[in-house]
Design an enzyme around this catalytic site. Structure first.
Site, short mmCIF file in Angstrom:
data_model
loop_
_atom_site.label_atom_id
_atom_site.label_comp_id
_atom_site.label_asym_id
_atom_site.label_seq_id
_atom_site.Cartn_x
_atom_site.Cartn_y
_atom_site.Cartn_z
N TYR A 1 0.82 -1.21 0.00
CA TYR A 1 0.00 0.00 0.00
C TYR A 1 0.86 1.26 0.00
O TYR A 1 0.69 2.16 -0.83
CB TYR A 1 -0.92 -0.01 1.21
CG TYR A 1 -1.82 1.19 1.32
CD1 TYR A 1 -2.92 1.33 0.49
CD2 TYR A 1 -1.57 2.20 2.26
CE1 TYR A 1 -3.75 2.45 0.58
CE2 TYR A 1 -2.39 3.31 2.36
CZ TYR A 1 -3.47 3.43 1.52
OH TYR A 1 -4.29 4.53 1.60
N LYS B 1 1.39 4.12 -3.04
CA LYS B 1 1.05 5.53 -2.86
C LYS B 1 2.26 6.44 -3.05
O LYS B 1 2.13 7.57 -3.54
CB LYS B 1 0.45 5.74 -1.47
CG LYS B 1 -0.91 5.06 -1.29
CD LYS B 1 -1.94 5.53 -2.31
CE LYS B 1 -3.32 4.99 -2.02
NZ LYS B 1 -4.33 5.48 -2.98
#
Length: 255
Positions: free
Chosen positions: A147, A151
């Site tokens: 994750y 990002k």
């Protein structure tokens, strides 16, 4: 006067839905995009000026078809909000390649594909791209290997977009939310985790979906006409304190 049109991905809930509602309140028209067809249909009910299109942003053919459908319906596009994303929280050792690719496909590939598909249309009159990253893309944390990395890549991609698209009057910026009071956060954050976040955030609270939406719509508006290539952390000061310890901040409260 022709109303401006925004595409908002991941619009069936959370930040995407809040952004949709705020755009509509500000006089925009909104193409609501989500792969959860049922939730999208429910979210779009009663929203005058919104048009729902089911699409998985990680699938190129679906993205191309979605953009054409938006163009057929509204006749123009002025802003793209790349909000669609998935979260996966597990250790490096427990993250197999299938999980890694699933997160990258939605969180990074989806931003690339959707942006690439709308660029020819944004070039006609200029416009804005706002990519939604996360505070996890700015600072490392446990259980966020896929994750957080996805990002961080979105933040870099935003800079690339700003550098290449500025000559056509297309601005690209990134919003990096900190902890936000969403249904997902309520479900996965224990009372202990919530208390720890409150202690670590200078504003001592979670943000709201609407507060994130306010920054997103600002960056899409003419009020931000000279802002591009920026990443704005909407996080209550979480990133600003870095490794600052809450206990030390408490001692300085009277200074």
């Amino acid at each position: 006067m022709t109303l401006k049109t925004a595409i908002v991905t991941g619009a069936a809930r959370g930040i995407g839905l809040a952004t949709t509602r705020l755009f509509l309140a500000q006089g925009w028209r909104v193409a609501m995009i989500d792969r959860d067809t049922s939730a999208l249909k429910d979210a779009a009910k009663g929203l005058d000026g919104a048009h729902a299109v089911a699409c998985d942003v990680s699938v190129p053919d679906q993205v191309d078809a979605m953009v054409q459908q938006v163009l057929d319906h509204f006749g123009r596009m002025d802003a793209l909000v790349n909000n669609a994303g998935i979260a996966d929280f597990r250790s490096l050792a427990d993250t197999d390649f299938a999980i890694w690719r699933q997160v990258m496909a939605v969180n990074l590939d989806g931003v690339f594909l959707t942006s690439q598909a709308v660029i020819p249309h944004l070039k006609q009159r200029g416009g804005a791209i706002v990519n939604i990253a996360s505070i996890s893309g700015l600072r490392a944390s446990t259980l966020r290997v896929a994750y957080g990395t996805s990002k961080a890549a979105v933040i870099q991609l935003t800079g690339q977009q700003a550098a290449e698209l500025g000559e056509w009057g297309i601005r690209a910026n990134c919003v990096a939310p900190g902890p936000v009071d969403t249904k997902l956060a309520l479900a996965v954050h224990s009372p202990e985790i919530r208390a720890a976040y409150h202690d670590a955030i200078p504003l001592n609270r979670y943000g709201t979906e609407f507060e994130i939406a306010e920054v997103i719509t600002f960056l899409c508006s003419d009020r931000a006409s000279y802002v591009t290539g920026q990443t704005i952390a909407v996080d209550g000061g979480f990133d600003a304190v870095g490794v600052g310890l809450p206990a030390l901040r408490a001692q300085s409260g009277g200074m």
